[in-house]
Scaffold this motif. Structure first.
Motif, PDB file in Angstrom:
ATOM      1  N   GLU A  60      33.135  35.697  49.042  1.00  0.00           N
ATOM      2  CA  GLU A  60      32.619  37.025  48.716  1.00  0.00           C
ATOM      3  C   GLU A  60      31.508  36.947  47.683  1.00  0.00           C
ATOM      4  N   THR A  63      28.388  35.751  49.282  1.00  0.00           N
ATOM      5  CA  THR A  63      27.783  36.821  50.074  1.00  0.00           C
ATOM      6  C   THR A  63      26.984  37.753  49.168  1.00  0.00           C
ATOM      7  N   LYS A  99      31.049  40.289  55.336  1.00  0.00           N
ATOM      8  CA  LYS A  99      31.578  41.493  54.679  1.00  0.00           C
ATOM      9  C   LYS A  99      31.164  42.720  55.490  1.00  0.00           C
ATOM     10  N   LYS A 102      31.071  46.338  53.954  1.00  0.00           N
ATOM     11  CA  LYS A 102      30.026  46.618  52.974  1.00  0.00           C
ATOM     12  C   LYS A 102      28.625  46.451  53.556  1.00  0.00           C
TER      13      LYS A 102
END
Length: 148
Positions: A60, A63, A99, A102
């Motif tokens: 994450e 990213t 993701k 998002k």
């Protein structure tokens, strides 16, 4: 000769996660002699929940760093326009896959009935999930939807 590491240690797990956070891919990392094979890392992810949690957080973070990369690429006058487009689009695509909630492409479907009421369904998920959400929303609105 010691060979590649194959026994999980917290130290190795932390090294892997640190390098992932810095943007190094697992594939490239595992090409190094002092790292395990990728298949070993995948086994560790199944066997060690704490490592799996750290791994997810590292992915994450990587990213999120791609967003900064996109801005740097866009602002770099040394990079040709077409090259910028390819680099930025590749990062946007990867961010959307890593993701989706998002950074994924948002899909919106609106359905109206004879009384002028509108039902709206939004999703950042894949098409199959969107189809299931839409079918359920239509059922709730009183529209007959065939079972799948």
């Amino acid at each position: 000769m010691t060979g590649r590491p194959s026994t999980y240690t917290d130290e190795m797990g932390d090294r892997i996660c640190d390098l992932l956070t810095q943007g190094l891919s697992l594939r490239k990392m595992c090409m190094r002699d002092d790292f395990p094979n990728a298949s070993t890392v995948y086994v560790w992810l199944d066997r060690f929940p704490a490592f799996a949690e750290k791994y997810v957080r590292a992915r994450e973070a990587a990213t999120e760093d791609m967003l900064e990369d996109i801005l740097a690429i866009a602002d770099d006058p040394q990079i040709e326009v077409q090259d910028k487009r390819v680099r930025i689009d590749t990062r946007k695509w990867a961010m959307g896959k890593l993701k989706p909630k998002k950074y994924g492409d948002k899909q919106q479907v609106e359905v109206g009935n004879k009384d002028g009421e509108t039902l709206k369904v939004e999703s950042n998920s894949d098409n199959a999930a969107l189809a299931l959400q839409l079918a359920e929303a239509l059922r709730v609105a009183g529209v007959k939807v065939p079972d799948q």
